[in-house]
Design a protein around this motif. Structure first.
Motif, short mmCIF file in Angstrom:
data_model
loop_
_atom_site.label_atom_id
_atom_site.label_comp_id
_atom_site.label_asym_id
_atom_site.label_seq_id
_atom_site.Cartn_x
_atom_site.Cartn_y
_atom_site.Cartn_z
N VAL A 1 59.70 39.06 -60.30
CA VAL A 1 59.26 38.26 -61.42
C VAL A 1 60.42 37.43 -61.97
O VAL A 1 61.51 37.93 -62.18
CB VAL A 1 58.67 39.16 -62.54
CG1 VAL A 1 58.33 38.35 -63.76
CG2 VAL A 1 57.46 39.91 -62.03
N ILE A 2 60.13 36.16 -62.13
CA ILE A 2 61.13 35.26 -62.73
C ILE A 2 60.94 35.33 -64.23
O ILE A 2 59.83 35.19 -64.74
CB ILE A 2 60.91 33.82 -62.22
CG1 ILE A 2 61.11 33.77 -60.71
CG2 ILE A 2 61.84 32.86 -62.93
CD1 ILE A 2 60.71 32.46 -60.06
N GLY A 3 62.02 35.57 -64.96
CA GLY A 3 61.94 35.72 -66.40
C GLY A 3 62.22 34.43 -67.15
O GLY A 3 62.58 33.40 -66.57
N SER A 4 62.08 34.52 -68.45
CA SER A 4 62.28 33.36 -69.33
C SER A 4 63.66 32.74 -69.17
O SER A 4 63.80 31.52 -69.19
CB SER A 4 62.08 33.77 -70.79
OG SER A 4 60.77 34.23 -70.99
N THR B 1 56.71 19.25 -64.56
CA THR B 1 55.78 20.37 -64.49
C THR B 1 55.34 20.61 -63.04
O THR B 1 55.16 21.76 -62.64
CB THR B 1 54.55 20.18 -65.40
OG1 THR B 1 53.91 18.95 -65.10
CG2 THR B 1 54.95 20.22 -66.87
N GLY B 2 55.22 19.55 -62.26
CA GLY B 2 54.85 19.70 -60.85
C GLY B 2 55.91 20.45 -60.07
O GLY B 2 55.61 21.36 -59.28
N GLU B 3 57.16 20.09 -60.28
CA GLU B 3 58.25 20.79 -59.58
C GLU B 3 58.39 22.23 -60.07
O GLU B 3 58.68 23.14 -59.30
CB GLU B 3 59.55 20.01 -59.72
CG GLU B 3 59.51 18.72 -58.92
CD GLU B 3 60.87 18.10 -58.71
OE1 GLU B 3 61.87 18.85 -58.56
OE2 GLU B 3 60.94 16.87 -58.70
N LEU B 4 58.20 22.42 -61.36
CA LEU B 4 58.27 23.77 -61.93
C LEU B 4 57.14 24.64 -61.36
O LEU B 4 57.36 25.79 -60.99
CB LEU B 4 58.16 23.68 -63.45
CG LEU B 4 58.38 24.93 -64.29
CD1 LEU B 4 59.73 25.57 -63.99
CD2 LEU B 4 58.28 24.58 -65.77
N GLY C 1 55.43 28.96 -58.13
CA GLY C 1 54.26 29.38 -57.37
C GLY C 1 53.09 29.70 -58.28
O GLY C 1 52.28 30.58 -58.00
N LYS C 2 53.01 29.00 -59.40
CA LYS C 2 51.97 29.24 -60.40
C LYS C 2 51.47 27.89 -60.89
O LYS C 2 52.27 27.00 -61.16
CB LYS C 2 52.58 30.03 -61.56
CG LYS C 2 51.69 30.16 -62.78
CD LYS C 2 52.45 30.88 -63.89
CE LYS C 2 51.76 30.87 -65.25
NZ LYS C 2 50.39 31.21 -65.30
N GLU C 3 50.16 27.76 -61.00
CA GLU C 3 49.60 26.50 -61.50
C GLU C 3 49.94 26.32 -62.97
O GLU C 3 49.82 27.26 -63.77
CB GLU C 3 48.08 26.51 -61.31
CG GLU C 3 47.46 25.15 -61.55
CD GLU C 3 46.01 25.10 -61.14
OE1 GLU C 3 45.27 24.40 -61.85
OE2 GLU C 3 45.63 25.72 -60.14
N ILE C 4 50.39 25.12 -63.30
CA ILE C 4 50.77 24.82 -64.69
C ILE C 4 50.03 23.56 -65.11
O ILE C 4 50.05 22.55 -64.41
CB ILE C 4 52.29 24.58 -64.79
CG1 ILE C 4 53.05 25.85 -64.39
CG2 ILE C 4 52.67 24.16 -66.20
CD1 ILE C 4 54.54 25.65 -64.29
N SER D 1 53.97 34.77 -69.41
CA SER D 1 52.72 34.71 -68.64
C SER D 1 52.94 35.23 -67.22
O SER D 1 52.04 35.83 -66.65
CB SER D 1 52.15 33.30 -68.62
OG SER D 1 52.96 32.42 -67.88
N LEU D 2 54.12 35.03 -66.66
CA LEU D 2 54.40 35.56 -65.32
C LEU D 2 54.48 37.07 -65.34
O LEU D 2 54.03 37.74 -64.42
CB LEU D 2 55.71 34.96 -64.77
CG LEU D 2 55.63 33.49 -64.39
CD1 LEU D 2 57.02 32.98 -64.04
CD2 LEU D 2 54.67 33.26 -63.25
#
Length: 88
Positions: A6-9, A51-54, A59-62, A83-84
């Motif tokens: 999990v990637i954190g804040s 936001t697209g690159e993020l 690997g999560k829709e934003i 949210s992750l």
């Protein structure tokens, strides 16, 4: 052995700061995480690009309009990190 993927804040905040620094041609230290994205002079196409690159990195829709709901680097990073964690 495995640990968390999990990637954190904090990692998300670092990614956004680095992205903005490169986009704006400034040092990462000059990116204030507490000011609104629009104060950086981001237009809608730059915001959508970020936001697209993020989205690809996480690997999560934003939602492309997320910057309106979370208008600072810090608030966006916290929301995405939370949210992750809740999804995993």
């Amino acid at each position: 052995m495995s640990g968390s993927n999990v990637i954190g804040s904090a990692e998300i905040q670092d990614w956004i700061v680095t992205y903005l620094a490169e986009l704006l041609d400034v040092e990462s230290e000059d990116v204030d995480v507490d000011i609104a994205f629009d104060r950086f002079g981001l237009d809608s196409s730059a915001a959508i690009g970020m936001t697209g690159e993020l989205e690809e990195w996480l690997g999560k829709e934003i939602d492309a309009t997320i910057l309106y709901d979370y208008p600072t680097v810090k608030s966006l990073s916290k929301y995405l990190g939370d949210s992750l964690v809740s999804v995993s």
